[in-house]
Motif scaffolding. Sequence first.
Motif, PDB file in Angstrom:
ATOM      1  N   ASP A  34     -10.450  25.067 -20.492  1.00 14.85           N
ATOM      2  CA  ASP A  34      -9.199  25.245 -20.920  1.00 14.85           C
ATOM      3  C   ASP A  34      -9.138  26.902 -21.299  1.00 14.85           C
ATOM      4  OD1 ASP A  34      -6.536  25.224 -21.578  1.00 14.85           O
ATOM      5  OD2 ASP A  34      -6.747  24.460 -23.363  1.00 14.85           O
ATOM      6  N   TRP A  35      -8.145  27.834 -20.739  1.00 18.07           N
ATOM      7  CA  TRP A  35      -8.131  29.121 -21.126  1.00 18.07           C
ATOM      8  C   TRP A  35      -7.851  29.366 -22.422  1.00 18.07           C
ATOM      9  CZ3 TRP A  35      -4.185  32.197 -22.615  1.00 18.07           C
ATOM     10  CH2 TRP A  35      -2.910  31.671 -22.340  1.00 18.07           C
ATOM     11  N   ARG A  36      -7.152  28.469 -23.187  1.00 12.07           N
ATOM     12  CA  ARG A  36      -6.583  28.567 -24.488  1.00 12.07           C
ATOM     13  C   ARG A  36      -7.911  28.571 -25.369  1.00 12.07           C
ATOM     14  NH1 ARG A  36      -3.190  25.564 -22.207  1.00 12.07           N
ATOM     15  NH2 ARG A  36      -1.427  26.416 -21.521  1.00 12.07           N
ATOM     16  N   TRP A  37      -8.954  27.740 -25.048  1.00 11.23           N
ATOM     17  CA  TRP A  37     -10.046  27.497 -25.697  1.00 11.23           C
ATOM     18  C   TRP A  37     -11.220  28.362 -25.261  1.00 11.23           C
ATOM     19  CZ3 TRP A  37     -12.538  25.492 -29.727  1.00 11.23           C
ATOM     20  CH2 TRP A  37     -13.691  25.056 -29.734  1.00 11.23           C
ATOM     21  N   ALA A  38     -11.129  28.765 -23.964  1.00 10.11           N
ATOM     22  CA  ALA A  38     -12.236  29.843 -23.524  1.00 10.11           C
ATOM     23  C   ALA A  38     -11.847  31.044 -23.815  1.00 10.11           C
ATOM     24  CB  ALA A  38     -12.199  29.703 -21.794  1.00 10.11           C
TER      25      ALA A  38
END
Length: 179
Positions: A34-38
């Motif tokens: 997930d880009w919000r985590w990555a």
Amino acid sequence: MNLTPFSAIGLLLATGPGILLLAILAASIVLLWDWRWALPGAVMVLLGLSSIQAALHSSDLLVTASQWLAVIVAGVLLGLAGRIHPAAARVHANSNWVTRLIALLFMLGAWWVIDPGVSLPLFTQVETDLIIWTGLCGLLLVSLSAAPLHTGIGLLLLMAPLQATAAILLPGAGLAIVA
């Protein structure tokens, strides 16, 4: 050894649990997808690596500050790209989480069985392993992604070996600031 805010953070992360935390954070970027985590994870890994080098190698304050600035600016630009163009972030991975887990376990197992014994000059073996692991996680993220945003995050992680080695091996060349 001069104590700066960067080296103070680096002293906390230069312990066994700190190194393990950064390695697990780099692996979780590939697994969770997930880009919000990555994106924050990649920024934290790169800032952690820079801080560890400031603590262990007493790198110049200007070099460490410029590395932090470059990573934060790249993170903000990638974050803006994810917010402004959400379609670029919604492209699904070319694999599911099981495939990514198997790929990570394969890399870890191959590293453990083969034990290449790669060591960089002036770096401890633990630092070298963390730098290479971060680069391998970035390579895996780039290779399994079809999304431009995930590719950018993977390229950000792939910059970790260059950023880490340039600051220590070529401190006066200016490459550490550009990286």
